[in-house]
Design a protein around this motif. Structure first.
Motif, PDB file in Angstrom:
ATOM      1  N   LEU A 139       0.881  -1.165   0.000  1.00  0.00           N
ATOM      2  CA  LEU A 139       0.000   0.000   0.000  1.00  0.00           C
ATOM      3  C   LEU A 139       0.915   1.211   0.000  1.00  0.00           C
ATOM      4  N   THR A 140       0.942   1.952  -1.088  1.00  0.00           N
ATOM      5  CA  THR A 140       1.940   2.997  -1.252  1.00  0.00           C
ATOM      6  C   THR A 140       1.429   4.133  -2.127  1.00  0.00           C
ATOM      7  N   LEU A 141       1.837   5.338  -1.801  1.00  0.00           N
ATOM      8  CA  LEU A 141       1.537   6.502  -2.634  1.00  0.00           C
ATOM      9  C   LEU A 141       2.515   6.618  -3.800  1.00  0.00           C
ATOM     10  N   PHE A 142       3.557   5.793  -3.807  1.00  0.00           N
ATOM     11  CA  PHE A 142       4.581   5.847  -4.837  1.00  0.00           C
ATOM     12  C   PHE A 142       4.842   4.451  -5.401  1.00  0.00           C
ATOM     13  N   PRO A 143       3.884   3.897  -6.156  1.00  0.00           N
ATOM     14  CA  PRO A 143       4.022   2.515  -6.651  1.00  0.00           C
ATOM     15  C   PRO A 143       5.215   2.296  -7.572  1.00  0.00           C
ATOM     16  N   ASP A 144       5.631   3.347  -8.292  1.00  0.00           N
ATOM     17  CA  ASP A 144       6.750   3.172  -9.213  1.00  0.00           C
ATOM     18  C   ASP A 144       8.051   2.820  -8.495  1.00  0.00           C
ATOM     19  N   MET A 145       8.157   3.151  -7.225  1.00  0.00           N
ATOM     20  CA  MET A 145       9.379   2.833  -6.491  1.00  0.00           C
ATOM     21  C   MET A 145       9.625   1.332  -6.426  1.00  0.00           C
ATOM     22  N   PHE A 146       8.576   0.531  -6.554  1.00  0.00           N
ATOM     23  CA  PHE A 146       8.716  -0.917  -6.407  1.00  0.00           C
ATOM     24  C   PHE A 146       9.168  -1.606  -7.694  1.00  0.00           C
ATOM     25  N   ASP A 147       9.320  -0.806  -8.773  1.00  0.00           N
ATOM     26  CA  ASP A 147       9.858  -1.378 -10.003  1.00  0.00           C
ATOM     27  C   ASP A 147      11.277  -1.905  -9.797  1.00  0.00           C
ATOM     28  N   VAL A 148      11.998  -1.323  -8.825  1.00  0.00           N
ATOM     29  CA  VAL A 148      13.396  -1.716  -8.631  1.00  0.00           C
ATOM     30  C   VAL A 148      13.521  -3.175  -8.205  1.00  0.00           C
ATOM     31  N   VAL A 149      12.556  -3.704  -7.460  1.00  0.00           N
ATOM     32  CA  VAL A 149      12.641  -5.111  -7.059  1.00  0.00           C
ATOM     33  C   VAL A 149      11.944  -6.044  -8.039  1.00  0.00           C
ATOM     34  N   SER A 150      10.973  -5.532  -8.784  1.00  0.00           N
ATOM     35  CA  SER A 150      10.255  -6.402  -9.719  1.00  0.00           C
ATOM     36  C   SER A 150      10.890  -6.438 -11.104  1.00  0.00           C
ATOM     37  N   GLN A 151      11.829  -5.504 -11.358  1.00  0.00           N
ATOM     38  CA  GLN A 151      12.395  -5.432 -12.707  1.00  0.00           C
ATOM     39  C   GLN A 151      13.919  -5.522 -12.764  1.00  0.00           C
ATOM     40  N   ALA A 152      14.602  -5.337 -11.628  1.00  0.00           N
ATOM     41  CA  ALA A 152      16.060  -5.282 -11.664  1.00  0.00           C
ATOM     42  C   ALA A 152      16.696  -6.338 -10.768  1.00  0.00           C
ATOM     43  N   GLY A 153      17.919  -6.747 -11.140  1.00  0.00           N
ATOM     44  CA  GLY A 153      18.703  -7.626 -10.280  1.00  0.00           C
ATOM     45  C   GLY A 153      18.129  -9.022 -10.140  1.00  0.00           C
ATOM     46  N   VAL A 154      18.582  -9.723  -9.098  1.00  0.00           N
ATOM     47  CA  VAL A 154      18.147 -11.111  -8.894  1.00  0.00           C
ATOM     48  C   VAL A 154      16.654 -11.176  -8.569  1.00  0.00           C
ATOM     49  N   THR A 155      16.137 -10.172  -7.854  1.00  0.00           N
ATOM     50  CA  THR A 155      14.702 -10.190  -7.556  1.00  0.00           C
ATOM     51  C   THR A 155      13.877  -9.959  -8.818  1.00  0.00           C
ATOM     52  N   GLY A 156      14.379  -9.088  -9.717  1.00  0.00           N
ATOM     53  CA  GLY A 156      13.680  -8.859 -10.973  1.00  0.00           C
ATOM     54  C   GLY A 156      13.666 -10.103 -11.843  1.00  0.00           C
ATOM     55  N   ARG A 157      14.804 -10.806 -11.882  1.00  0.00           N
ATOM     56  CA  ARG A 157      14.869 -12.061 -12.654  1.00  0.00           C
ATOM     57  C   ARG A 157      13.911 -13.092 -12.080  1.00  0.00           C
ATOM     58  N   ALA A 158      13.878 -13.195 -10.749  1.00  0.00           N
ATOM     59  CA  ALA A 158      12.982 -14.160 -10.110  1.00  0.00           C
ATOM     60  C   ALA A 158      11.519 -13.781 -10.339  1.00  0.00           C
ATOM     61  N   HIS A 159      11.244 -12.484 -10.394  1.00  0.00           N
ATOM     62  CA  HIS A 159       9.881 -12.025 -10.668  1.00  0.00           C
ATOM     63  C   HIS A 159       9.455 -12.437 -12.072  1.00  0.00           C
ATOM     64  N   LYS A 160      10.343 -12.264 -13.031  1.00  0.00           N
ATOM     65  CA  LYS A 160      10.037 -12.657 -14.407  1.00  0.00           C
ATOM     66  C   LYS A 160       9.840 -14.164 -14.526  1.00  0.00           C
ATOM     67  N   GLN A 161      10.556 -14.920 -13.685  1.00  0.00           N
ATOM     68  CA  GLN A 161      10.438 -16.379 -13.713  1.00  0.00           C
ATOM     69  C   GLN A 161       9.202 -16.877 -12.960  1.00  0.00           C
ATOM     70  N   GLY A 162       8.501 -15.980 -12.310  1.00  0.00           N
ATOM     71  CA  GLY A 162       7.289 -16.369 -11.594  1.00  0.00           C
ATOM     72  C   GLY A 162       7.535 -16.965 -10.228  1.00  0.00           C
ATOM     73  N   ILE A 163       8.752 -16.816  -9.698  1.00  0.00           N
ATOM     74  CA  ILE A 163       9.053 -17.348  -8.368  1.00  0.00           C
ATOM     75  C   ILE A 163       8.323 -16.558  -7.295  1.00  0.00           C
ATOM     76  N   TRP A 164       8.124 -15.272  -7.541  1.00  0.00           N
ATOM     77  CA  TRP A 164       7.361 -14.442  -6.617  1.00  0.00           C
ATOM     78  C   TRP A 164       6.580 -13.405  -7.411  1.00  0.00           C
ATOM     79  N   GLN A 165       5.597 -12.784  -6.757  1.00  0.00           N
ATOM     80  CA  GLN A 165       4.762 -11.782  -7.401  1.00  0.00           C
ATOM     81  C   GLN A 165       4.778 -10.485  -6.601  1.00  0.00           C
ATOM     82  N   MET A 166       4.504  -9.376  -7.310  1.00  0.00           N
ATOM     83  CA  MET A 166       4.467  -8.065  -6.676  1.00  0.00           C
ATOM     84  C   MET A 166       3.263  -7.285  -7.196  1.00  0.00           C
ATOM     85  N   ARG A 167       2.461  -6.732  -6.260  1.00  0.00           N
ATOM     86  CA  ARG A 167       1.352  -5.842  -6.633  1.00  0.00           C
ATOM     87  C   ARG A 167       1.393  -4.620  -5.727  1.00  0.00           C
ATOM     88  N   THR A 168       1.047  -3.470  -6.296  1.00  0.00           N
ATOM     89  CA  THR A 168       0.969  -2.238  -5.514  1.00  0.00           C
ATOM     90  C   THR A 168      -0.445  -1.695  -5.545  1.00  0.00           C
TER      91      THR A 168
END
Length: 253
Positions: free
Chosen positions: A6-35
């Motif tokens: 729950l955030t007033l700045f949802p774009d800030m969470f792109d860093v974990v869903s799109q970059a680095g090892v967490t971004g790769r895991a997100h693309k692989q469907g290992i975890w999900q992110m919603r804002t």
């Protein structure tokens, strides 16, 4: 696993869903992110999410209703009953043990406060846990939430290329909660400093013993309270204690 924020700045969470090892895991469907933006659950033309505090004082306080409606939507979309975590200076100190605990569950809904705080009635009614990164103040809960997500997701199976990487990390239970040992890579000699000979030996037993001793040495020097905590948990063996005693005799260096 799924994290919601729950955030007033949802774009800030792109860093974990799109970059680095967490971004790769997100693309692989290992975890999900919603804002979920509380402004989307307001009813006035200005999309108001805050108001002046009762009793006076500086700053503004986040309204309970938009947060409550955003949380209802997040929980309905998830279809389960996760922890609802508020990032707060009054919360339990977040550490590696808490990260490992969260990594065993379905994820969480993270509530990111802003301004002077959140209406206490929302916290009392809906928040199930409060966490704090430490004794300092941030402008909002987003950066703290990103740190928590990163530390938890990297513990999930398949996220890191080598599962042993996480188990050897500083503060991990498999490392007795101690600091990690130093690491070296190529070249063998860099600016007249050579890689420790034992690491070049190929003798796995000696290498493991060296890394344990270096972990103990560094922890005793930088974070001695972690040594005592490991001792109280019964996680130091006789060889560990002999090495620590040798540091006491000759000084930690």
């Amino acid at each position: 696993m799924r994290f919601d924020a729950l955030t007033l700045f949802p774009d800030m969470f792109d860093v974990v869903s799109q970059a680095g090892v967490t971004g790769r895991a997100h693309k692989q469907g290992i975890w999900q992110m919603r804002t979920w933006n509380p402004r989307d659950y307001t009813t006035d033309v200005h999309r108001t999410v805050d108001d002046r505090p009762y009793g006076g004082g500086p700053g503004m306080v986040m309204l309970a209703d938009p947060l409550n409606d955003a949380l209802d939507q997040a929980l309905a979309d998830r279809g389960d009953k996760p922890e609802v975590i508020l990032l707060s200076p009054t919360g339990r100190r977040f550490n590696q043990a808490v990260a490992q605990e969260l990594a065993q569950g379905p994820g969480a809904v993270l509530v990111c406060g802003r301004y002077e705080g959140i209406d206490q009635r929302f916290i009392d009614a809906r928040v199930t846990q409060e966490l704090s990164l430490g004794d300092f103040v941030l402008s909002g809960g987003e950066i703290a939430s990103l740190a928590i997500i990163d530390s938890v997701v990297r513990l999930l199976p398949g996220v890191l290329n080598d599962a042993d990487s996480a188990r050897q990390d500083s503060f991990h239970a498999d490392n007795s909660g101690l600091l990690d040992s130093p690491h070296y890579t190529r070249p063998e000699v860099y600016r007249d400093q050579a890689v420790p000979e034992v690491l070049m030996s190929g003798h796995h037993g000696r290498i493991q013993a060296w890394r344990r001793e270096q972990s103990l040495r560094l922890t005793a020097l930088r974070r001695p309270e972690l040594i005592e905590q490991a001792r109280q948990r019964g996680e130091l063996n006789k060889a560990d204690e002999r090495f620590l005693a040798s540091l006491d005799d000759g000084g930690v260096s």
